[in-house]
Design a protein around this motif. Structure first.
Motif, PDB file in Angstrom:
ATOM      1  N   ALA A  70       0.840  -1.201   0.000  1.00  0.00           N
ATOM      2  CA  ALA A  70       0.000   0.000   0.000  1.00  0.00           C
ATOM      3  C   ALA A  70       0.874   1.249   0.000  1.00  0.00           C
ATOM      4  N   PHE A  71       1.949   1.210   0.783  1.00  0.00           N
ATOM      5  CA  PHE A  71       2.890   2.340   0.821  1.00  0.00           C
ATOM      6  C   PHE A  71       3.487   2.589  -0.563  1.00  0.00           C
ATOM      7  N   LEU A  72       3.979   1.526  -1.206  1.00  0.00           N
ATOM      8  CA  LEU A  72       4.615   1.686  -2.526  1.00  0.00           C
ATOM      9  C   LEU A  72       3.634   2.223  -3.556  1.00  0.00           C
ATOM     10  N   GLY A  73       2.404   1.710  -3.515  1.00  0.00           N
ATOM     11  CA  GLY A  73       1.408   2.082  -4.515  1.00  0.00           C
ATOM     12  C   GLY A  73       1.081   3.560  -4.507  1.00  0.00           C
ATOM     13  N   ARG A  74       1.206   4.202  -3.331  1.00  0.00           N
ATOM     14  CA  ARG A  74       0.847   5.630  -3.266  1.00  0.00           C
ATOM     15  C   ARG A  74       2.032   6.510  -2.909  1.00  0.00           C
ATOM     16  N   ALA A  75       3.237   5.937  -2.885  1.00  0.00           N
ATOM     17  CA  ALA A  75       4.406   6.686  -2.391  1.00  0.00           C
ATOM     18  C   ALA A  75       4.665   7.944  -3.225  1.00  0.00           C
ATOM     19  N   TRP A  76       4.584   7.829  -4.544  1.00  0.00           N
ATOM     20  CA  TRP A  76       4.911   8.994  -5.365  1.00  0.00           C
ATOM     21  C   TRP A  76       3.937  10.150  -5.113  1.00  0.00           C
ATOM     22  N   ASP A  77       2.645   9.822  -5.044  1.00  0.00           N
ATOM     23  CA  ASP A  77       1.659  10.874  -4.787  1.00  0.00           C
ATOM     24  C   ASP A  77       1.877  11.503  -3.414  1.00  0.00           C
ATOM     25  N   ASP A  78       2.229  10.674  -2.432  1.00  0.00           N
ATOM     26  CA  ASP A  78       2.487  11.206  -1.087  1.00  0.00           C
ATOM     27  C   ASP A  78       3.711  12.122  -1.091  1.00  0.00           C
ATOM     28  N   TRP A  79       4.717  11.745  -1.862  1.00  0.00           N
ATOM     29  CA  TRP A  79       5.951  12.536  -1.964  1.00  0.00           C
ATOM     30  C   TRP A  79       5.653  13.912  -2.565  1.00  0.00           C
ATOM     31  N   VAL A  80       4.859  13.935  -3.623  1.00  0.00           N
ATOM     32  CA  VAL A  80       4.526  15.212  -4.272  1.00  0.00           C
ATOM     33  C   VAL A  80       3.603  16.040  -3.378  1.00  0.00           C
ATOM     34  N   ALA A  81       2.752  15.353  -2.588  1.00  0.00           N
ATOM     35  CA  ALA A  81       1.858  16.071  -1.689  1.00  0.00           C
ATOM     36  C   ALA A  81       2.629  16.807  -0.591  1.00  0.00           C
ATOM     37  N   LEU A  82       3.825  16.289  -0.245  1.00  0.00           N
ATOM     38  CA  LEU A  82       4.665  16.975   0.754  1.00  0.00           C
ATOM     39  C   LEU A  82       5.003  18.383   0.282  1.00  0.00           C
ATOM     40  N   ASP A  83       5.281  18.497  -1.024  1.00  0.00           N
ATOM     41  CA  ASP A  83       5.716  19.766  -1.622  1.00  0.00           C
ATOM     42  C   ASP A  83       5.606  19.590  -3.142  1.00  0.00           C
ATOM     43  N   PRO A  84       4.820  20.403  -3.827  1.00  0.00           N
ATOM     44  CA  PRO A  84       4.659  20.224  -5.284  1.00  0.00           C
ATOM     45  C   PRO A  84       5.995  20.264  -6.020  1.00  0.00           C
ATOM     46  N   ALA A  85       6.977  20.962  -5.476  1.00  0.00           N
ATOM     47  CA  ALA A  85       8.299  21.018  -6.127  1.00  0.00           C
ATOM     48  C   ALA A  85       8.968  19.646  -6.135  1.00  0.00           C
ATOM     49  N   ASN A  86       8.523  18.724  -5.263  1.00  0.00           N
ATOM     50  CA  ASN A  86       9.103  17.379  -5.233  1.00  0.00           C
ATOM     51  C   ASN A  86       8.866  16.612  -6.531  1.00  0.00           C
ATOM     52  N   ALA A  87       7.900  17.056  -7.333  1.00  0.00           N
ATOM     53  CA  ALA A  87       7.608  16.358  -8.597  1.00  0.00           C
ATOM     54  C   ALA A  87       8.824  16.348  -9.519  1.00  0.00           C
ATOM     55  N   ALA A  88       9.743  17.280  -9.304  1.00  0.00           N
ATOM     56  CA  ALA A  88      10.944  17.341 -10.145  1.00  0.00           C
ATOM     57  C   ALA A  88      12.112  16.565  -9.532  1.00  0.00           C
ATOM     58  N   LEU A  89      11.885  15.961  -8.374  1.00  0.00           N
ATOM     59  CA  LEU A  89      12.965  15.253  -7.653  1.00  0.00           C
ATOM     60  C   LEU A  89      12.590  13.795  -7.439  1.00  0.00           C
ATOM     61  N   ASP A  90      13.587  12.920  -7.247  1.00  0.00           N
ATOM     62  CA  ASP A  90      13.320  11.564  -6.789  1.00  0.00           C
ATOM     63  C   ASP A  90      13.227  11.580  -5.260  1.00  0.00           C
ATOM     64  N   ALA A  91      12.471  10.620  -4.721  1.00  0.00           N
ATOM     65  CA  ALA A  91      12.378  10.488  -3.263  1.00  0.00           C
ATOM     66  C   ALA A  91      13.500   9.576  -2.779  1.00  0.00           C
ATOM     67  N   ILE A  92      14.353  10.087  -1.884  1.00  0.00           N
ATOM     68  CA  ILE A  92      15.463   9.307  -1.325  1.00  0.00           C
ATOM     69  C   ILE A  92      15.389   9.396   0.196  1.00  0.00           C
ATOM     70  N   PRO A  93      15.361   8.257   0.886  1.00  0.00           N
ATOM     71  CA  PRO A  93      15.253   8.313   2.344  1.00  0.00           C
ATOM     72  C   PRO A  93      16.523   8.864   2.993  1.00  0.00           C
ATOM     73  N   SER A  94      16.328   9.483   4.158  1.00  0.00           N
ATOM     74  CA  SER A  94      17.478  10.028   4.886  1.00  0.00           C
ATOM     75  C   SER A  94      17.373   9.775   6.387  1.00  0.00           C
ATOM     76  N   VAL A  95      16.366   8.997   6.804  1.00  0.00           N
ATOM     77  CA  VAL A  95      16.237   8.671   8.224  1.00  0.00           C
ATOM     78  C   VAL A  95      15.637   7.278   8.337  1.00  0.00           C
ATOM     79  N   TRP A  96      16.189   6.466   9.270  1.00  0.00           N
ATOM     80  CA  TRP A  96      15.776   5.063   9.385  1.00  0.00           C
ATOM     81  C   TRP A  96      15.623   4.666  10.845  1.00  0.00           C
ATOM     82  N   PRO A  97      14.681   3.745  11.131  1.00  0.00           N
ATOM     83  CA  PRO A  97      14.574   3.202  12.490  1.00  0.00           C
ATOM     84  C   PRO A  97      15.552   2.037  12.658  1.00  0.00           C
ATOM     85  N   VAL A  98      16.573   2.199  13.462  1.00  0.00           N
ATOM     86  CA  VAL A  98      17.473   1.071  13.706  1.00  0.00           C
ATOM     87  C   VAL A  98      17.076   0.387  14.999  1.00  0.00           C
ATOM     88  N   ARG A  99      17.936  -0.461  15.536  1.00  0.00           N
ATOM     89  CA  ARG A  99      17.638  -1.259  16.715  1.00  0.00           C
ATOM     90  C   ARG A  99      17.017  -0.440  17.850  1.00  0.00           C
TER      91      ARG A  99
END
Ligand code: OKS
Ligand code: ZN
Length: 351
Positions: A70-99
């Motif tokens: 479900a996350f993958l299916g809507r990830a791009w729309d969610d990314w662009v919803a964060l900021d319309p300028a994101n439509a020109a960028l790829d989404a790359i993670p920068s924070v992760w839950p570790v142990r």
């Protein structure tokens, strides 16, 4: 051998991946598939067909976690919803839950969700990533159907992005959906009681291993660069042998960086012997050609002629049992066509 080609692969086209403090051009490019298709035009190995996605979504939900799909299916729309300028960028993670962090809760923040469902910053998610990955999984399913009642003994899923690093609920290592696992699950559901997945990509197939780690019906074997020095680093050691009912059903054969044909072929023979002992009714091969001497991100030294022998040895060991080949890595773009088709040619000759 039937070749199932992903017509939507070019819709996934990441721009930059994080590498040692820099954003560098992605290695995993559409040319990787285009060159294999072009070489198949010169040296045909069987009919090239399109994928059929009937039954795919239900099958995907038996391989991957529904909330991840479900996350993958809507990830791009969610990314662009964060900021319309994101439509020109790829989404790359920068924070992760570790142990010790919570992985049961899905954050409302999209950047946090992107980290929850990934393990590196090398796998950009683009506008067409989901469409390309889903069509790739359909290729794996269609290839499995071709060898289970479809009139073929072997089939090749010619697709990208690759799959073997993707687990039940995470992407990474250029992979989103685990195509090899989809094929293995489809073979099981078509009646093969025991399925083997043989991963000959340079990198350990951590996603495939984790998906089947506690299962006795799917044997996983991987020949790869030693994770002490090679990506994906945190899995792929020789002492990982499966757990619970799956104990003894995972085989890792890590090899030192610099390994050439003699050492690699000995590992292949050991893996094929283990598959024989397991008694596989059908096989999936994660076919990476990043073991090539000219590969820009890997450390083995196989040459193009070796790939013909690899195809021949694997098909001969399977003795006519159904085999699905799935394209994984390989980044020496000028050589991947020849190297992949060499494997298929060797397999066709022996299978
Ligand atoms: C760091 C380097 C990531 C290497 C990914 C390897 C992908 C691959 N950004 N897996 O089989 O070929
Ligand atoms: Zn690889």
């Amino acid at each position: 051998m039937r070749i199932v080609h992903n017509p939507d692969h070019h819709r996934h086209q990441g721009r930059l991946e994080m590498f040692r403090g820099r954003l560098v051009p992605c290695h995993e490019t559409p040319a990787r598939v285009d060159h294999v298709l072009a070489e198949l035009g010169r040296r045909p190995q069987g009919p090239v067909v399109l994928p059929d996605d009937a039954g795919l979504d239900a099958l995907l939900a038996r391989v991957h976690a529904p909330r991840y799909l479900a996350f993958l299916g809507r990830a791009w729309d969610d990314w662009v919803a964060l900021d319309p300028a994101n439509a020109a960028l790829d989404a790359i993670p920068s924070v992760w839950p570790v142990r010790g962090f919570r992985a049961d809760l899905e954050p409302d923040n999209f950047a946090a969700r992107l980290g929850l469902y990934s393990f590196d910053a090398g796998t950009p998610l683009t506008a067409g990533s989901w469409a390309a990955a889903r069509a790739g999984a359909a290729c794996a399913l269609t290839a499995a159907r071709a060898v289970t009642g479809g009139g073929e003994r072997q089939a090749f899923a010619l697709t990208r992005p690759p799959g073997h690093h993707a687990g039940a609920d995470f992407f990474g290592g250029y992979c989103f959906l685990n195509n090899a696992a989809v094929a293995a699950q489809a073979l099981r559901e078509a009646g093969a009681a025991r399925v083997a997945v043989l991963d000959i990509d340079y990198h350990h197939g951590n996603g495939t291993q984790s998906l089947f780690y506690e299962r006795a019906d799917v044997f996983t074997a991987s020949i790869h660069g030693d994770p002490r020095t090679e990506y994906p680093f945190y899995l792929g050691h020789a002492d990982e042998r499966g757990a619970g009912p799956g104990l003894g059903h995972n085989l890792n054969l890590p090899l030192p960086r610099g390994t050439g044909w003699a050492g690699w072929a000995a590992a292949l023979d050991a893996a094929l012997a283990a598959l024989g002992t397991f008694g596989a009714d059908a096989c999936v091969v994660s076919l990476g050609v990043d073991t090539y001497a000219g590969d820009p991100i890997s450390g083995f030294t196989l040459d193009s002629a070796d790939y013909t022998e690899i195809g021949r040895r694997i098909a001969a060991a399977l003795g006519g049992r159904p085999c699905v080949w799935v394209y994984e890595g390989g980044y020496a773009v000028d050589a991947v066509g020849v190297n992949v088709v060499n494997v298929l040619e060797g397999a066709n000759a022996a299978g």
